[in-house]
Design a protein around this motif. Sequence first.
Motif, short mmCIF file in Angstrom:
data_model
loop_
_atom_site.label_atom_id
_atom_site.label_comp_id
_atom_site.label_asym_id
_atom_site.label_seq_id
_atom_site.Cartn_x
_atom_site.Cartn_y
_atom_site.Cartn_z
N GLN A 93 -4.45 12.70 6.36
CA GLN A 93 -3.78 12.54 5.07
C GLN A 93 -2.78 13.68 4.90
N ARG A 115 -0.67 6.91 1.33
CA ARG A 115 -2.02 7.42 1.34
C ARG A 115 -3.03 6.32 1.65
N GLN A 116 -2.83 5.17 0.99
CA GLN A 116 -3.75 4.04 1.22
C GLN A 116 -3.65 3.55 2.66
N ARG A 117 -2.41 3.50 3.14
CA ARG A 117 -2.22 3.02 4.51
C ARG A 117 -2.93 3.95 5.50
N TYR A 167 0.83 -1.21 0.00
CA TYR A 167 0.00 0.00 0.00
C TYR A 167 0.86 1.26 0.00
N SER A 168 0.34 2.28 -0.68
CA SER A 168 1.02 3.58 -0.63
C SER A 168 0.75 4.22 0.72
N GLN A 209 -5.45 5.84 4.98
CA GLN A 209 -6.88 5.63 4.83
C GLN A 209 -7.33 4.37 5.58
#
Lengths: 231, 799
Positions: free
Chosen positions: B328, A75-77, A72-73, A79
């Motif tokens: 984020q 960002r994905q992590r 995972y990137s 999220q």
Amino acid sequence: MIKADHLKKVYRTDEVETTALNNVNLEIEAGEFVSVMGPSGCGKSTLLNILGLLDNPSGGTYNFLGHDVAGYSERQRAQFRKGNIGFVFQSFNLIDELTVYENVELPLLYLGMASAERVRRVEETLERVNIMHRKDHFPQQLSGGQQQRVAVARAVVASPKLILADEPTGNLDSTNGEEVMQLLTEMNEAGAAIVMVTHSPADAEYSHRIIHLFDGHIVTENFLERKYAHA
Amino acid sequence: MLKNYLKIALRNLKKSAGYTVINILGLAIGMTCCVLIALYVWDETSFDRFHDKAEQIYRLRVERYASGGESELTSTASAPMGPAIVQDFPQVEHIARISSRTYLVEQGDRRFYEEEFFWVDSTFFDVFSFKLVRGNPETALTAPFSVVLTEAMAEKYFGRADPMGQILTIEDRDYTITGIVEVAPAQSHFSYDFLGSFTTLEVFAEEPSSEWNWWSLSYHTYLLVAEGASLETLQEGLRELPSRYIGNQESVSGYRQFLYLQPLTDIHLTSHYRYELQPNSHTAYVYVFSAIAFFILLIACINFMNLSTARSAQRAQEVGLRKVLGAQKGQMIKQFLGESVFLSMLALVLALMLIQVLLPSFNQLASKELSLHYIRQAPLVLAMVGFAGLVGLIAGSYPAFVLSSFKPVEVFKGRVQSGASGVFLRKGLVVVQFGISVALIVGSLLVFEQLDFMQNKNLGFEKEQVLVLRVRNNEAVIESYEAFKDELKKQPSVLSAAFSSSIPGRDQFTNVISRQQGMNEEGQTMYILAVDYDFAETYGLEMATGRALSEDYPSDDTSAFVINEAALKALGWQAPDEALGQQLTRQFSDTREVVGVVKDFHFQSLQHSIDPIVFQIRRSWYGYVSVRIATDDVPATVAAIDGVWQAFSPGRPLEYFFLDDDYDRQYRAEQRISKIVTVFTILALFIACLGLFGLAAFTAEQRTKEIGVRKVLGASVAGIVLLLSKDFVKLVSLAFVLAVPLAYFVMNSWLDDFAYRIEISWPIFLMAGLAALGVALLTVSYQSVRAALADPVESLRYE
């Protein structure tokens, strides 16, 4: 819930290559309470960071809640972490500029939860860790034990499926330490899986299973008598 | 979430109040400077745009060439040119001529010299949009002996009485008041108090339309060109207009005149011809000030960025945590940019307050009437808000992107070194700041030195202790000038007195001077000064050879010239003695003998090199009396002189000024520039130091542990101070090295505008460098000493 196969983590600087984790295989069930022990530098925190999706492994696979998250990137992590994983640190890591209430509220803000629901959840959680009377205080105005209770409240307020605790009693005296361990046990009994890094054999006794790491390998695994409710 | 961000932002600001103050104050001062300069630049660039038809109005200017090649460029035209243009060019809708005079105006016992009296055509109000408050713009200026005056003048002469239809006596003639006009806006390239009807001049039999008057360039002439008319065609037709009308005169005199158009809106910044109505400004100054505003703001923004990045480590833990809790990267960027914009808005509010407080002083400094009205100048205010937002975004962008890219794992491992990120950038920015500061210091020192040089240079005449009386066209005094002078010289404090047509520092007449007699001979345009026998003595002029004009030689009255060394060279003589006894002819007819050569002196400002000038006796031209006095009691001397004046010229007030003040007035624009540049240089340096102060505090804080360890190991306080200051010294030194060539280049080209200029020497740079270094060290040393004196036990435990 967690299935890690042949996990590997290598840190590279210009000249040196350090292997922090080497061929680690680990499975953790939902509702399980696992302690990770071992000498300094054995890879405990690295393992915790990878399990907590703060860092990516250099090799191997990592399946969390049915998702292959190893690649995972960032960002994905981020999220995926939201709402699924709570963290408790040795040094509490509360935000100094926010009050107790605001610190605990923060994960819910990032989840985008409605205001009324947030108030309900935060107050409920503060009651659970018995710190409601201090909700408008700032972290520096609290004792270490109180701060860590706030940190636990913050870790569980979003009802995560996994709580990662990195030496949660390391900065506390024995009385406060015990209190925090009680709290973690309660959270575990309420359904959250816990992975805790600790140097304290006494604290490890609270868990269902103790994993010993040495130089990046799992060397032993001991199942304790205490059976977990959701096995 | 916004509430959460705001809370964090405010509590952070409060927590590090010192840094917050430095940050906001620096930015606010930067913005204040920037807005003040913006108002100034806006004002300078919007001159004459208030006229409804500003884009269609042009001024006629004339270039006159002699066959010898010399030229005279004037902002004025001759009286017949305007009417000829209207007649010949249908695309020119109106012309309006203006002729500026100084007159004695009387009403009852109120009697004043008025310097802003203009003769104007009846079309004045057709061309310009000056507002007539009372009276009919169509007819107010048509009849002879009509005058329109401003409200202030109406009050000055008539008090509260209605001035319309009243009589005003101007130079002993009666005029009827036919209108009241609003004062010209501050952004007009000329201002007036009285407008007299041009037709009056025709009654005076000055015959402004006579053929020969094509040569007399004393009328500012404005053209209103039809919308959409081709300017090229008009310009092409105008150029040769004089040849069509007075071609025969041109071929006889060897002179030619060409006409050119100047857009009205360009006059204030670009027009520097002879006989300007008011001294105009320079486009270069607009650029210089814009650059200064930009640099000051840059310095302030750099502070903002530097302090934010330096302090970023303090926020690292928060960033890590927020990320762990699900923030984020984009959210973090927004948070920090938001904080930065919030801070810059606070700075803007402070800046707006500062502007209101400082505007009057700035106006005084810049000789302007600038104002900031929030409602009337809503676009400007909105622009400022937008601009503050932009500054916040730019200044906050680096910290925002750096902070938001912190990895939580590294934060918790303590791998994010306190403020380690961007050290290189931070140092680079400090270099930029101090580079700008050093360049500004060099600039203001050089401007100052050049001004000082101009004011104190040996001018070749003595300008101190000379009182100048304006004679104007006062026949009573001129006709009995010998008796008048004798009376003056009887005053104990008067050393000498001399009549002349002009004085050093003021405009001089020009005439054609040739070595042979007769019209067709080649001549040269030279300045001509009508003097009396005491002029050389009164001004302390030195002779190169021969003698000054003298009473002892009665023929000097009609047959002698004295020339200066520049004229000697221009006329082709090698040595002064060659000129003695030679004949010169002025204006093709007045032939006299050269009896002396005077050493060159600066009768013009030092922006000009010394031009040829010729002296002769000619009483009818006298306009000034220069009185050399020897006294400390100026008021008594002036009273005595006034007594003499009144005896000869009863009823006319005495007008006088001091020669040195009047001469130095030529440098007023430069003096003003010098003051403004100095003020902003100091502010720039202050802002840069503010940032350095914060940065030094941060560095000291960051090295607390190192200092503690060094002290435990035996380092002295001096050693620690040196250690901490060394880095900054290096940065300022680098800034110095980079700034020197830049400052040299810019200032050298500025100095090139002066015929007599200082040479840029290294001590100036050394001074600027040492000043910047000194101020920087002083700033840094406070923090260094404090850190060095700290108890090592405390600092080690703290770490």
